[in-house]
Design an enzyme around this catalytic site. Structure first.
Site, PDB file in Angstrom:
ATOM      1  N   LYS A  64       0.835  -1.191   0.000  1.00  0.00           N
ATOM      2  CA  LYS A  64       0.000   0.000   0.000  1.00  0.00           C
ATOM      3  C   LYS A  64       0.874   1.247   0.000  1.00  0.00           C
ATOM      4  O   LYS A  64       1.966   1.253   0.594  1.00  0.00           O
ATOM      5  CB  LYS A  64      -0.887  -0.036   1.250  1.00  0.00           C
ATOM      6  CG  LYS A  64      -1.915   1.063   1.375  1.00  0.00           C
ATOM      7  CD  LYS A  64      -2.759   0.823   2.621  1.00  0.00           C
ATOM      8  CE  LYS A  64      -3.798   1.895   2.843  1.00  0.00           C
ATOM      9  NZ  LYS A  64      -4.635   1.613   4.040  1.00  0.00           N
ATOM     10  N   SER A 140      -9.375   2.011   3.584  1.00  0.00           N
ATOM     11  CA  SER A 140      -8.463   2.761   2.749  1.00  0.00           C
ATOM     12  C   SER A 140      -7.533   1.873   1.918  1.00  0.00           C
ATOM     13  O   SER A 140      -6.803   2.361   1.070  1.00  0.00           O
ATOM     14  CB  SER A 140      -7.605   3.679   3.631  1.00  0.00           C
ATOM     15  OG  SER A 140      -6.824   2.934   4.547  1.00  0.00           O
ATOM     16  N   SER A 164      -9.936  -0.506   7.599  1.00  0.00           N
ATOM     17  CA  SER A 164      -9.339  -0.392   6.267  1.00  0.00           C
ATOM     18  C   SER A 164      -8.763  -1.675   5.690  1.00  0.00           C
ATOM     19  O   SER A 164      -8.349  -1.693   4.533  1.00  0.00           O
ATOM     20  CB  SER A 164      -8.259   0.694   6.265  1.00  0.00           C
ATOM     21  OG  SER A 164      -8.837   1.968   6.404  1.00  0.00           O
TER      22      SER A 164
END
Length: 476
Positions: A64, A140, A164
């Protein structure tokens, strides 16, 4: 996107296998990422681990665009104010990913500063759900979720400060486990993120892969302020162990009282019946947070926004950029402005609320092994939904909207306890995935993995694939 040439005939086969896997992942990304915008940057494989040296040696991997640093690669936190930021060295977790044998090939999309449960940032644009590209993949860790669901890689790095990992797992039909606070180090540049609310983890198609990865990266680093107790045995072994008969509470009405879609309620009740058929005792429960919902949201807003101020100010200073609408998105500017106004006493009160929630959730787990809830109260929403009504929202208002969209997940971040989303169900009308959340007491990932392995055997999901799927693209 990079294409690898054929592996030379004289290449050692122990090196050829990781190269071939990396090439396949790059080709998969080429095939589907233009429709999803899940992967924001790729690069050639830097590591060639010997096959068999670890359970995940040679597996292609994505990180990420936030919270993990790979030396020489950009980490921009999904924000224009951090655009071009390059990591000087590997973070502790990145070093562990390398030692785990993972071959990191790129980074995935995140909303700005991971401050949303949809992935629609300005820096790289919206990420799309492979089950329906008009819908959100969650956030997220939405880029990682979409990439794994579409078959680009079998698992990818993710983080979770309010859901997330679990929100993208539910939105994309994946398995996602948020570990216990202190299970994976945040070092060396941070001791905690969001004052302990955020943790590292992963998204995967199988339970086994998440368990194997957690085995390889869990444990403290020198200087960590605390660490969760090490598990009695590897989590990969727990996946095939019987969980016994568990006492499971069922909660379908979320904290905050918002309505839950009927199709989600039906799916959750089917999951409860499945658990009962496997010998578990399931009963409806009420679970207190120790504080009211408004106080819970306000405490999170104070913790999140004050941390945000330090990040934005740091990048503004480092790159000599202004903090305004040219560098930061409107919701983050509002949260930044609010964070500047939070006083020290208010911040300490927020930490006291964190403690109250942890005590209340902890008391629940003295009577029950697990809590079963929907992961999300609704199906994946159309892209643009989060922007509706967000105009003019202040910092607490924006966080209240996020928690309205995901009311079942954040309590376990505040409490520091593990929770997982399991892709047990789909909506019979649309075919969209519906995730079921199971939460456990502090340090009890072992119980979650045992149950997850049992559920995966009883109601397998591996053959369910989305509309945008790399496996449907064949390469000569």
């Amino acid at each position: 996107m990079l294409r690898y040439p054929p592996v030379p005939r004289d290449t050692d086969r122990s090196l050829a296998i990781p190269i071939e896997l990396a090439s396949t992942a790059h080709l998969a990304s080429e095939a589907v990422n233009p429709r999803l915008n899940a992967v924001v940057e790729t690069w050639p494989a830097q590591d060639t681990p010997a096959p068999g040296s670890t359970p995940l040696a040679g597996v292609p991997f994505l990180v990420k665009d936030l919270a993990v640093a790979m030396a020489g690669k950009r980490v921009e936190l999904g924000s224009r104010i951090a655009a071009g930021n390059v990591a000087a060295a590997d973070s502790s977790l990145m070093a562990r990913f390398r030692r785990a044998g993972l071959v990191t090939l790129g980074r995935t999309a995140t909303p700005e500063f991971a401050y949303s449960t949809t992935t629609e940032g300005v820096l790289y644009g919206a990420t799309r759900n492979p089950w329906d590209p008009a819908r959100s993949p969650g956030g997220s860790s939405g880029g990682s979720g979409a990439a794994v669901a579409a078959g680009i890689v079998p698992l990818a790095h993710a983080t979770d400060a309010a859901g997330s990992i679990r929100v993208p797992a539910a939105s994309n039909g994946l398995f996602g486990l948020k570990p216990t606070r202190g299970r994976i180090s945040m070092g060396p540049d941070a001791d905690e993120v969001f004052n302990g609310l955020a943790v590292h983890g992963a998204l995967s198609r199988s339970v086994r892969d998440s368990a194997a990865l957690l085995d390889l990266v869990q444990g403290p680093e020198p200087g960590d302020p605390y660490a969760a107790q090490r598990p009695e045995r590897p989590y990969a072994q727990e996946v095939t162990r019987s969980p016994g008969s568990l006492r499971i509470g069922l909660l379908t009405r979320p904290w905050g009282g918002r309505a839950v879609d009927a199709t989600v309620i039906d799916a959750t009740l089917r999951a409860a019946r499945l658990a009962e058929s496997l010998g578990h005792r399931v009963e409806e429960v009420r679970v207190g947070l120790g504080v009211g919902w408004e106080e819970f949201v306000l405490a999170n807003a104070r913790i999140w926004s004050t941390n945000l101020v330090t990040w934005i100010d740091g990048f503004a200073a480092a790159f000599e950029r202004p903090v305004d609408s040219t560098t930061v998105e409107p919701e983050m500017l509002a949260s930044y402005a609010y964070g500047q106004r939070v006083g020290g006493t208010e911040f300490v009160h927020a930490l006291a609320t964190r403690n109250s929630v942890a005590r209340a959730i902890g008391r629940y787990f003295t009577d029950y092994d697990l809590l079963l809830t929907p992961t999300l109260p609704e199906l994946p929403v159309p892209l643009g939904t989060y922007a509706e009504g967000a105009e003019g929202a202040d910092g607490p208002g924006w966080l209240a909207q996020l928690f309205h969209r995901s009311p079942f997940t954040a309590a376990f971040n505040v409490a520091g306890t593990p929770a997982m989303s399991v892709p047990l169900e789909t909506d019979p009308v649309t075919g969209l995935p519906i995730g079921i959340q199971f939460a456990a007491g502090y340090g009890r990932e072992d119980v979650l993995f045992r149950l997850a392995g049992q559920l995966e055997q009883a109601a397998p999901w591996a053959r369910r694939t989305p509309a945008v799927w790399a496996g449907g693209h064949h390469h000569a």
